[in-house]
Design an enzyme around this catalytic site. Structure first.
Site, PDB file in Angstrom:
ATOM      1  N   SER A  94     -42.611  -1.516   3.378  1.00  0.00           N
ATOM      2  CA  SER A  94     -41.748  -2.176   4.344  1.00  0.00           C
ATOM      3  C   SER A  94     -41.767  -1.387   5.656  1.00  0.00           C
ATOM      4  O   SER A  94     -42.835  -1.168   6.230  1.00  0.00           O
ATOM      5  CB  SER A  94     -40.345  -2.328   3.765  1.00  0.00           C
ATOM      6  OG  SER A  94     -39.547  -3.176   4.566  1.00  0.00           O
TER       7      SER A  94
ATOM      8  N   HIS B 102     -42.329  -7.170  -1.300  1.00  0.00           N
ATOM      9  CA  HIS B 102     -40.880  -7.096  -1.493  1.00  0.00           C
ATOM     10  C   HIS B 102     -40.381  -7.820  -2.741  1.00  0.00           C
ATOM     11  O   HIS B 102     -39.295  -8.401  -2.740  1.00  0.00           O
ATOM     12  CB  HIS B 102     -40.183  -7.665  -0.262  1.00  0.00           C
ATOM     13  CG  HIS B 102     -40.226  -6.762   0.938  1.00  0.00           C
ATOM     14  ND1 HIS B 102     -41.353  -6.616   1.715  1.00  0.00           N
ATOM     15  CD2 HIS B 102     -39.279  -5.966   1.482  1.00  0.00           C
ATOM     16  CE1 HIS B 102     -41.098  -5.771   2.697  1.00  0.00           C
ATOM     17  NE2 HIS B 102     -39.836  -5.362   2.580  1.00  0.00           N
TER      18      HIS B 102
ATOM     19  N   GLU C 135     -48.444  -7.917   3.933  1.00  0.00           N
ATOM     20  CA  GLU C 135     -47.328  -8.535   3.218  1.00  0.00           C
ATOM     21  C   GLU C 135     -46.207  -8.783   4.218  1.00  0.00           C
ATOM     22  O   GLU C 135     -46.188  -8.199   5.308  1.00  0.00           O
ATOM     23  CB  GLU C 135     -46.849  -7.664   2.050  1.00  0.00           C
ATOM     24  CG  GLU C 135     -46.255  -6.334   2.431  1.00  0.00           C
ATOM     25  CD  GLU C 135     -44.757  -6.374   2.685  1.00  0.00           C
ATOM     26  OE1 GLU C 135     -44.085  -7.346   2.274  1.00  0.00           O
ATOM     27  OE2 GLU C 135     -44.248  -5.441   3.325  1.00  0.00           O
TER      28      GLU C 135
END
Length: 311
Positions: free
Chosen positions: A113, A276, A208
């Site tokens: 992230s 995630h 992602e």
């Protein structure tokens, strides 16, 4: 990009720092992550400012968060750094944590992230890192599950070789290059900075995303295209696009991204279980890797010394 080195793998009893470079994490979760590390045979060391709050969401001021990261890097007894969670905030370190500091203290840094920024900085400094489960998520599942076991193995020298089922949007081919990337919204703003790991002449790019609508994803993909990033790609791996709002007439985020990749003669692997969601298989950022995609599925191999396991 510099020649990449793999930090030493961990041994029982090694010390692992728990730091929060981005958003705040409740101490209960930090303690849970520490318990998991103890169960794995390591000694957890919680950063001095972990647990602080600054301006609502941050885990302390930029100076406090950087101080914990620096302390973990500079302490020779710390063998790895596990980030507690992502969120936002690591972009503040791009011009305050020189690559020379990272290169001088090669040790495994783990996160994803917003931690994509730190992984990019490590890669540009010539040090591999791990895009994988963070402390918050290890605490939630108490270190159980395949992703956590893969991370534990990787930290101690068991390098996974991934095999994936076929995906209708994947494109066949074989490519070998350093693996870079991570969260799309995090690494695209780093283009042209010293945290830009896509700057290599040849790269495998992993992407992602979470909770972005397709217009924003389209804008970011076009930004990569206009900066010539896809011209340097030898292959692309698409991970999870969690909670991304469908619009612009595309059936999925993969459909959107692949509509641009059709202009390039490179292999594309769709549906890699990283991002995630509960399954977040660890990836070796910076490692020279081979992506092979066929009608039967895809494989990803890291060219790093260590014990091998098929996953």
């Amino acid at each position: 990009m510099k020649r990449i080195i793999a930090p030493p793998f961990l041994a029982p009893g090694d010390r692992v720092a728990l730091v929060s470079p981005s958003y705040h994490v409740p101490m209960q979760a930090v303690e849970g992550a520490a318990a998991v590390l103890r169960g794995w045979g390591f000694e957890p060391v919680v950063g001095a400012h972990v647990g602080r709050r600054w301006r609502g969401s941050y885990a302390g001021s930029p100076e406090e968060r950087l101080a914990d990261l620096r302390a973990a890097l500079e302490d020779p007894s710390i063998k790895a750094i596990l980030c507690n969670r992502g969120g936002y905030g690591t972009i503040r370190f791009v011009d305050t944590l020189p690559p020379e500091e990272l290169a001088a203290h090669p040790k495994w840094l783990v996160g994803f992230s917003d931690i994509t920024t730190l992984c990019g900085m490590e890669a540009r400094a010539g040090v591999m890192s791990i895009h994988g489960p963070m402390g918050k998520f290890l605490a939630k599942d108490r270190g159980a599950g395949k992703s956590a076991e893969l991370l534990r193995g990787l930290l101690t020298g068991t390098v996974p070789e991934y095999a994936l089922p076929p995906h209708p949007l994947s494109r066949p081919g074989v490519a070998t290059a350093p693996l870079v990337g991570g969260n799309l919204s995090t690494f695209v703003p780093l283009l042209g900075t010293r945290a830009d790991a896509t700057a290599g002449r040849e790269i495998l790019l992993f992407i992602e995303e979470i909770e972005e609508d397709f217009r924003h994803i389209d804008r970011l993909i076009n930004t990569l295209r206009l900066h010539g990033v896809f011209d340097r790609c030898r292959g692309v791996i698409l991970g999870q696009f969690t909670g991304c709002e469908a619009n612009l007439g595309y059936d999925s985020a993969e459909d959107l991204v692949c509509s641009y990749l059709s202009d390039y003669d490179i292999p594309v692997c769709c549906g890699f279980p990283a991002g995630h969601e509960a399954e977040n298989w660890p990836l070796l950022i910076g490692a020279r890797s081979t992506l092979a995609v066929t009608e039967a599925g895809a494989t990803l191999t890291f060219h790093v010394r260590g014990r091998r396991t098929r996953a």
